[in-house]
Design a protein around this motif. Structure first.
Motif, PDB file in Angstrom:
ATOM      1  N   LYS A   9       8.667  -2.942   9.419  1.00  0.00           N
ATOM      2  CA  LYS A   9       9.695  -3.269   8.425  1.00  0.00           C
ATOM      3  C   LYS A   9       9.092  -3.854   7.155  1.00  0.00           C
ATOM      4  CE  LYS A   9      10.813  -8.102   9.467  1.00  0.00           C
ATOM      5  NZ  LYS A   9      11.895  -9.075   9.594  1.00  0.00           N
ATOM      6  N   ASN A  10       7.827  -4.326   7.224  1.00  0.00           N
ATOM      7  CA  ASN A  10       7.196  -4.973   6.070  1.00  0.00           C
ATOM      8  C   ASN A  10       6.503  -3.995   5.133  1.00  0.00           C
ATOM      9  OD1 ASN A  10       7.814  -7.669   6.979  1.00  0.00           O
ATOM     10  ND2 ASN A  10       6.173  -7.456   8.481  1.00  0.00           N
ATOM     11  N   TRP A  31      12.792   0.175  12.940  1.00  0.00           N
ATOM     12  CA  TRP A  31      12.048  -0.656  11.999  1.00  0.00           C
ATOM     13  C   TRP A  31      11.596   0.154  10.780  1.00  0.00           C
ATOM     14  CZ3 TRP A  31      13.291  -5.290  12.977  1.00  0.00           C
ATOM     15  CH2 TRP A  31      13.498  -5.714  14.291  1.00  0.00           C
ATOM     16  N   ALA A  32      11.342   1.425  10.973  1.00  0.00           N
ATOM     17  CA  ALA A  32      11.051   2.286   9.825  1.00  0.00           C
ATOM     18  C   ALA A  32      12.289   2.432   8.948  1.00  0.00           C
ATOM     19  CB  ALA A  32      10.566   3.652  10.310  1.00  0.00           C
ATOM     20  N   ILE A  33      13.440   2.571   9.590  1.00  0.00           N
ATOM     21  CA  ILE A  33      14.691   2.680   8.822  1.00  0.00           C
ATOM     22  C   ILE A  33      14.978   1.372   8.099  1.00  0.00           C
ATOM     23  CG2 ILE A  33      17.171   3.025   9.018  1.00  0.00           C
ATOM     24  CD1 ILE A  33      15.458   5.571   9.364  1.00  0.00           C
ATOM     25  N   GLU A  34      14.683   0.235   8.744  1.00  0.00           N
ATOM     26  CA  GLU A  34      14.898  -1.050   8.072  1.00  0.00           C
ATOM     27  C   GLU A  34      13.992  -1.190   6.855  1.00  0.00           C
ATOM     28  OE1 GLU A  34      14.686  -5.845   9.036  1.00  0.00           O
ATOM     29  OE2 GLU A  34      15.557  -4.463  10.490  1.00  0.00           O
ATOM     30  N   ALA A  35      12.754  -0.715   6.960  1.00  0.00           N
ATOM     31  CA  ALA A  35      11.856  -0.764   5.801  1.00  0.00           C
ATOM     32  C   ALA A  35      12.420   0.053   4.651  1.00  0.00           C
ATOM     33  CB  ALA A  35      10.471  -0.249   6.197  1.00  0.00           C
ATOM     34  N   LYS A  36      12.989   1.183   4.958  1.00  0.00           N
ATOM     35  CA  LYS A  36      13.606   2.011   3.905  1.00  0.00           C
ATOM     36  C   LYS A  36      14.814   1.310   3.309  1.00  0.00           C
ATOM     37  CE  LYS A  36      14.244   6.432   4.576  1.00  0.00           C
ATOM     38  NZ  LYS A  36      13.562   7.001   3.408  1.00  0.00           N
ATOM     39  N   ARG A  37      15.621   0.699   4.184  1.00  0.00           N
ATOM     40  CA  ARG A  37      16.870   0.101   3.723  1.00  0.00           C
ATOM     41  C   ARG A  37      16.648  -1.205   2.975  1.00  0.00           C
ATOM     42  NH1 ARG A  37      19.292  -0.398   8.454  1.00  0.00           N
ATOM     43  NH2 ARG A  37      18.789  -2.610   8.691  1.00  0.00           N
ATOM     44  N   GLU A  38      15.751  -2.054   3.494  1.00  0.00           N
ATOM     45  CA  GLU A  38      15.588  -3.391   2.942  1.00  0.00           C
ATOM     46  C   GLU A  38      14.496  -3.492   1.874  1.00  0.00           C
ATOM     47  OE1 GLU A  38      17.653  -5.790   3.621  1.00  0.00           O
ATOM     48  OE2 GLU A  38      18.744  -4.609   5.119  1.00  0.00           O
ATOM     49  N   ARG A  39      13.460  -2.643   1.967  1.00  0.00           N
ATOM     50  CA  ARG A  39      12.339  -2.740   1.025  1.00  0.00           C
ATOM     51  C   ARG A  39      12.239  -1.524   0.111  1.00  0.00           C
ATOM     52  NH1 ARG A  39       8.730  -6.606   1.450  1.00  0.00           N
ATOM     53  NH2 ARG A  39       7.324  -5.368   0.153  1.00  0.00           N
ATOM     54  N   ASN A  40      13.148  -0.571   0.326  1.00  0.00           N
ATOM     55  CA  ASN A  40      13.066   0.694  -0.418  1.00  0.00           C
ATOM     56  C   ASN A  40      11.731   1.380  -0.139  1.00  0.00           C
ATOM     57  OD1 ASN A  40      14.114   2.719  -2.094  1.00  0.00           O
ATOM     58  ND2 ASN A  40      13.098   1.867  -3.901  1.00  0.00           N
ATOM     59  N   ALA A  41      11.231   1.208   1.090  1.00  0.00           N
ATOM     60  CA  ALA A  41       9.974   1.856   1.483  1.00  0.00           C
ATOM     61  C   ALA A  41      10.174   3.370   1.509  1.00  0.00           C
ATOM     62  CB  ALA A  41       9.532   1.360   2.847  1.00  0.00           C
ATOM     63  N   LYS A  42       9.108   4.085   1.247  1.00  0.00           N
ATOM     64  CA  LYS A  42       9.150   5.537   1.220  1.00  0.00           C
ATOM     65  C   LYS A  42       8.524   6.098   2.493  1.00  0.00           C
ATOM     66  CE  LYS A  42      10.979   5.168  -2.806  1.00  0.00           C
ATOM     67  NZ  LYS A  42      12.460   5.300  -2.919  1.00  0.00           N
ATOM     68  N   MET A 244      -7.995   2.344   1.214  1.00  0.00           N
ATOM     69  CA  MET A 244      -6.869   1.841   0.442  1.00  0.00           C
ATOM     70  C   MET A 244      -6.552   0.379   0.737  1.00  0.00           C
ATOM     71  SD  MET A 244      -4.418   5.205   0.511  1.00  0.00           S
ATOM     72  CE  MET A 244      -3.176   4.389  -0.482  1.00  0.00           C
ATOM     73  N   GLY A 245      -7.336  -0.240   1.608  1.00  0.00           N
ATOM     74  CA  GLY A 245      -7.153  -1.668   1.874  1.00  0.00           C
ATOM     75  C   GLY A 245      -5.891  -1.991   2.635  1.00  0.00           C
ATOM     76  N   ASN A 246      -5.532  -1.151   3.612  1.00  0.00           N
ATOM     77  CA  ASN A 246      -4.263  -1.324   4.325  1.00  0.00           C
ATOM     78  C   ASN A 246      -4.404  -1.853   5.746  1.00  0.00           C
ATOM     79  OD1 ASN A 246      -2.468  -0.428   2.285  1.00  0.00           O
ATOM     80  ND2 ASN A 246      -2.978   1.710   2.742  1.00  0.00           N
ATOM     81  N   VAL A 247      -5.621  -2.083   6.224  1.00  0.00           N
ATOM     82  CA  VAL A 247      -5.799  -2.550   7.602  1.00  0.00           C
ATOM     83  C   VAL A 247      -5.865  -4.074   7.626  1.00  0.00           C
ATOM     84  CG1 VAL A 247      -7.245  -2.439   9.659  1.00  0.00           C
ATOM     85  CG2 VAL A 247      -7.051  -0.439   8.175  1.00  0.00           C
ATOM     86  N   GLY A 248      -5.178  -4.669   8.601  1.00  0.00           N
ATOM     87  CA  GLY A 248      -5.137  -6.126   8.715  1.00  0.00           C
ATOM     88  C   GLY A 248      -3.990  -6.763   7.963  1.00  0.00           C
ATOM     89  N   ARG A 249      -3.201  -5.947   7.295  1.00  0.00           N
ATOM     90  CA  ARG A 249      -2.141  -6.481   6.439  1.00  0.00           C
ATOM     91  C   ARG A 249      -0.759  -6.218   7.022  1.00  0.00           C
ATOM     92  NH1 ARG A 249      -2.969  -4.985   0.271  1.00  0.00           N
ATOM     93  NH2 ARG A 249      -1.165  -6.383   0.258  1.00  0.00           N
ATOM     94  N   ALA A 250       0.168  -7.133   6.766  1.00  0.00           N
ATOM     95  CA  ALA A 250       1.556  -6.948   7.187  1.00  0.00           C
ATOM     96  C   ALA A 250       2.097  -5.682   6.540  1.00  0.00           C
ATOM     97  CB  ALA A 250       2.398  -8.154   6.775  1.00  0.00           C
ATOM     98  N   GLY A 251       2.675  -4.818   7.361  1.00  0.00           N
ATOM     99  CA  GLY A 251       3.200  -3.551   6.855  1.00  0.00           C
ATOM    100  C   GLY A 251       2.157  -2.465   6.749  1.00  0.00           C
ATOM    101  N   GLY A 252       0.948  -2.723   7.231  1.00  0.00           N
ATOM    102  CA  GLY A 252      -0.120  -1.737   7.112  1.00  0.00           C
ATOM    103  C   GLY A 252      -0.596  -1.261   8.465  1.00  0.00           C
ATOM    104  N   GLY A 253      -1.883  -0.912   8.519  1.00  0.00           N
ATOM    105  CA  GLY A 253      -2.523  -0.564   9.776  1.00  0.00           C
ATOM    106  C   GLY A 253      -2.403   0.897  10.156  1.00  0.00           C
ATOM    107  N   VAL A 254      -2.968   1.187  11.320  1.00  0.00           N
ATOM    108  CA  VAL A 254      -2.879   2.499  11.959  1.00  0.00           C
ATOM    109  C   VAL A 254      -2.206   2.259  13.295  1.00  0.00           C
ATOM    110  CG1 VAL A 254      -4.149   4.500  12.796  1.00  0.00           C
ATOM    111  CG2 VAL A 254      -5.010   3.234  10.817  1.00  0.00           C
ATOM    112  N   ASN A 255      -1.032   2.825  13.465  1.00  0.00           N
ATOM    113  CA  ASN A 255      -0.168   2.388  14.560  1.00  0.00           C
ATOM    114  C   ASN A 255       0.183   3.536  15.497  1.00  0.00           C
ATOM    115  OD1 ASN A 255       0.165  -0.469  13.888  1.00  0.00           O
ATOM    116  ND2 ASN A 255       1.071   0.323  12.009  1.00  0.00           N
ATOM    117  N   ALA A 256      -0.340   3.434  16.720  1.00  0.00           N
ATOM    118  CA  ALA A 256      -0.122   4.440  17.751  1.00  0.00           C
ATOM    119  C   ALA A 256       1.170   4.138  18.495  1.00  0.00           C
ATOM    120  CB  ALA A 256      -1.297   4.453  18.720  1.00  0.00           C
ATOM    121  N   LEU A 257       1.979   5.153  18.687  1.00  0.00           N
ATOM    122  CA  LEU A 257       3.212   5.017  19.454  1.00  0.00           C
ATOM    123  C   LEU A 257       2.936   5.519  20.867  1.00  0.00           C
ATOM    124  CD1 LEU A 257       5.697   6.432  16.775  1.00  0.00           C
ATOM    125  CD2 LEU A 257       4.684   4.156  16.949  1.00  0.00           C
ATOM    126  N   ARG A 258       2.847   4.592  21.832  1.00  0.00           N
ATOM    127  CA  ARG A 258       2.475   4.963  23.193  1.00  0.00           C
ATOM    128  C   ARG A 258       3.657   5.621  23.891  1.00  0.00           C
ATOM    129  NH1 ARG A 258      -2.682   2.734  23.924  1.00  0.00           N
ATOM    130  NH2 ARG A 258      -2.790   4.526  25.319  1.00  0.00           N
TER     131      ARG A 258
END
Length: 838
Positions: A9-10, A31-42, A244-258
């Motif tokens: 969501k971040n 949580w992906a939908i919340e990011a779109k709704r609350e943060r205007n995430a793409k 791009m400096g996205n690992v370790g940060r809130a809203g970033g990372g590489v995220n596996a869906l088990r």
């Protein structure tokens, strides 16, 4: 996941590839939908099919199954060429500045330096850092390292902080991916050049004009792992995120869906043949004693001289000895190397496909299959069944009769043939997930305890009871009859109150670890008394004074009680950390490598999403999350944030033995492909992938008429192979289908719901045609190529609701017996078939 479900969501930008969470992880996808709704995430979705996830995207691109590395490599090239990178992060937090040895060769011809054609493997000695010091502004640096057997990472790495040396990682990366032009991406993936450029600009826009506040996440599932290069797909994504400096940060990372509720937990607890719990390596025959073993598996720091590395795996001896104490208790002493010789030593590859191949060849005589339907989940069902016919015995623990326990009744096996099958099958009724307590570890690394809702019905037993009683009987046989080496069985510790019915709470405590004798923290002077639960892995010792079944789980069940049972809903940061809900490994940390959420001086890149930060007054790292770092390491010491690597930094270049097939990911075609690899036609496939050679191991080619690309997928309405035993699920999806494009159906005169025959080199699958516009024909290297989709759930076991509607042929009748050389996952995606009217 480097981050976690709620953390999505971040984010400001999401790239979802190799997964369809709207359908396969619907609760998490909110949580992906919340990011779109609350943060205007793409949201960008890249998939062979227009899925329900794709229907929510800001941009959707259809891709040829298995061509993901070409797309991601193109993104890396675009980010580098357009300066859409995090320069300070890249320089300080990755090995971009490290120099690579003379003699290292990039794979312009499809092969890295060191390839041995006879063994189909690499001598990886040149895949190493250059020894030396600061080479900034120089064209050569340092002395070549002395020969070592095996080669080791140099302690003092040569580096170029100007990032201009031709052999620095960044320059090699640029050269490597310079071939991944938009035109090449189009030829390989089928994504038109203009659409690719639109996606590349969109995803990298978070770094436009030097912006370092925004963050992107990459989300994937088995659509990436189930390839002969699956590990390298994920590697490419990780490299892009590091750039791009996205690992370790809130809203970033590489995220596996088990794909299951406890797949992460199974992996953590050594579900892989060459791991022990906590990702310790299994011994090999060359490990003559404990000292040799620990020397082999314990890394030493490898970094530029002025930098610092925590190198947390340097604590491996503490983790390993504590594990041995958990296994063998009082029988593990310093005098006998803590019973190191009781551990099995692997002398070959014992991965999934290899085990079934060995059974087919007569070497494996029996198998225990608990909660594992091997006939359905391995590649090439015919070979799996043929292997079981040759076994002496098979024990299946399940809640329903399944295809594995009834392999002898598979379609095509006659009554006369059944009489010739001598495999003895023992089918044991087990408890379902709602009928037992215990913990599950989800994708976000959360250990969550659950209680049993109802008792097991009838004669069904708890899994641990069955395993315990088998073990106790086997131990008694060893005690009475002896054996070649009975000690590992006779001396295995079994400290449970009820030996035949071990409580999973006792197991959880044992895994957490305890003090075997008094242990004192030298910094805080805290004393853990003999027999007390350990507060965390920082208390583990290599002298036999601590016992711990899995070091990464240490802290989950302490003297304060079961942390994994906590249900606190406080979230003071607003970032979705919820520090008092359950327990996240390691150390209840929610985002891994979170030191990288701050700049080199210790200030958050984005003050509005503060995770941790350096407190100058306290001279410590503090924050909303648990710092994944040495707590008192001053930023001036330049300690790298990637503490599990000996370099202390993220690996854009994977040195030495990190990967079997290359230190940078290179694009290779699937084993079965409609085209030759446009990058290097003479080396089309991954060169180190093993092709099996039994009569049942067949591989198709376009010349044989196999021209359609087939990929497998899952449905919301079914859960793998269980729910076809549930009337409600069967009513939702009463029969199998094959999803085919409208254009292919028109070309072949096929109408929706007509039966079609899908044939690979290995078998034929018959089902109704599901004609859709969700998959479109693609132009691949100038050729028109069709793709089709095949759900995996149906098999030859089921219930009356689907009688006469199902050909009883599992999807894996079609899939090839090949696997990823790093993770050993079979290639269920992107194989070739032909489609005909049935």
């Amino acid at each position: 996941m480097t981050n976690g479900w709620i953390d999505i969501k971040n984010t400001d930008m999401m790239l979802i590839m190799g997964g369809n969470p709207a359908e396969n992880h619907p609760c998490g996808f909110k949580w992906a939908i919340e990011a779109k709704r609350e943060r205007n995430a793409k949201l960008i979705v890249v998939d062979p099919r227009f899925t329900r996830t794709a229907s929510t995207a800001d941009l959707f691109l259809q891709i040829r199954a298995g061509s993901d590395i070409a797309f991601l490599g193109g993104l890396i090239r675009y980010a580098l060429e357009n300066n859409r990178i995090a320069k300070d992060y890249l320089l300080n937090y990755t090995n971009a500045a490290f120099l690579i040895q003379e003699g290292f060769k990039l794979p312009e011809d499809g092969l890295y330096s060191g390839f041995d054609e006879a063994t189909k493997s690499y001598d990886r000695a040149t895949w190493n850092y250059q020894q030396g010091g600061d080479a900034s502004g120089k064209t050569a640096a340092g002395d070549p390292p002395a020969a070592a057997t095996p080669p080791l990472l140099p302690p003092n790495v040569a580096y170029d902080l100007m990032l201009q040396h031709p052999r620095c990682v960044l320059q090699l990366l640029k050269k490597h991916y310079s071939r991944y032009t938009p035109e090449m991406v189009e030829r390989i993936t089928g994504i038109p050049k203009d659409q690719f450029l639109k996606a590349a600009d969109f995803f990298t826009s978070i770094r436009k004009d030097g912006d370092t506040k925004k963050v992107a996440t990459i989300i994937y599932a088995v659509g990436w792992t189930q390839h002969t290069f699956g590990t390298q797909i994920i590697r490419t994504a990780a490299m892009l995120q590091l750039l791009m400096g996205n690992v370790g940060r809130a809203g970033g990372g590489v995220n596996a869906l088990r794909g299951h509720s406890n797949i992460q937990g199974a992996t953590d607890m050594a579900g892989i043949f060459d791991n022990l719990p906590g990702y310790l390596k299994v011994p090999v025959p060359a490990d003559g004693d404990l000292s040799a073993y620990l020397k082999r598996i314990t890394p030493t720091s490898s970094k530029p001289g002025p930098w610092d590395s925590f190198n947390y795996w340097s604590n491996t001896p503490k983790f390993a000895v504590s594990f041995l104490k958990a296994m063998y208790g009082d029988a593990a002493t310093k005098q006998n190397d803590f019973a190191f010789h009781y551990l099995p030593k692997i002398d070959r590859n014992y991965s999934w496909v290899e085990i079934w191949d060995s059974m087919y060849r007569g070497a494996v005589k029996g198998m225990f299959a608990f909660g594992m339907n091997g006939v359905m989940i391995g590649p090439d069902q015919q070979k799996n069944i043929a292997a079981l016919k040759k076994a002496d015995w098979l024990v299946v623990g399940e809640i329903y009769p399944d295809e594995t326990s009834e392999f002898w009744r598979a379609p095509g096996i006659t009554a006369d043939e059944m009489k010739t099958i001598n495999t003895t099958v023992y089918r044991l009724p087990c408890a379902g997930f709602a009928e037992k307590d215990g913990s599950m570890t989800n994708s976000a690394r959360w250990l969550q305890w659950k209680n049993a809702a109802v008792p097991p019905p009838g004669d069904a037993r708890l899994d641990q009871d069955i395993v315990a009683q088998i073990f106790l009987h086997v131990r008694e046989l060893y005690r009475k009859e002896g054996g070649k080496f009975p000690d590992p069985i006779l001396r295995l510790t079994w400290p449970y109150v009820d030996a035949e019915h071990p409580a999973l709470s006792d197991l959880a405590k044992e895994i957490n670890g305890k003090a075997v004798s008094d242990v004192t923290d030298p910094a805080t002077k805290q004393i853990i008394k003999t027999g007390q639960q350990l507060p965390g892995f920082a208390f583990l010792r290599d002298d036999g004074s601590t016992s711990c079944g899995n070091w990464i789980y240490s802290g989950s069940w302490t003297e304060a009680g079961p942390q994994l049972m906590r249900r606190g809903t406080e979230d003071p940061s607003g970032l979705g950390i919820y520090p008092n809900w359950a327990w996240s490994w390691p150390a209840n940390r929610r985002v891994l490598y979170n030191r990288a959420s701050c700049d080199p001086s210790g200030k958050p890149w984005d003050p509005d999403r503060r995770q941790i930060w350096w407190n100058e007054e306290a001279q410590r790292w503090v924050g909303n999350d648990v710092p994944d770092f040495k707590p008192d390491s001053n930023p001036k010491d330049h300690m790298g944030p990637f503490i599990m690597n000996p370099e202390g930094v993220g690996r854009i270049f994977g040195p030495l033995t990190a990967f079997a097939d290359g230190p940078f990911p290179e694009y290779y075609e699937p084993i079965e492909s409609p085209i030759a690899n446009p990058l290097h036609p003479n080396q089309s496939n991954n060169p180190v992938v093993k092709k099996f050679n039994t009569p049942l191991d067949k591989y198709g080619t376009p010349e044989q008429g196999f021209t359609v690309v087939c990929t497998t997928y899952r449905l919301t309405e079914q859960y793998h192979y269980w729910t076809k035993n549930n009337p409600v699920n069967v009513q939702l999806i009463p029969e199998p289908f094959v999803e085919i494009p409208v254009e292919l159906a028109d070309e072949m005169g096929i109408r929706g719901a007509e039966k079609i025959k899908v044939t690979s080199a290995r078998g034929t699958y018959i089902a109704k045609a599901f004609v859709t516009r969700r998959i479109k024909p693609m132009t691949i290297d100038g050729k028109k190529v069709y793709q089709i989709g095949l759900p995996i759930h149906q098999g030859f076991r089921g219930i009356k609701e689907d009688a006469e509607k199902d050909a009883r042929t599992p999807a894996n009748l079609l899939t090839p017996t090949v696997y990823d050389p790093n993770a050993y996952t079979p290639e269920f995606k992107g194989f070739l078939v032909k489609v005909e009217k049935a």
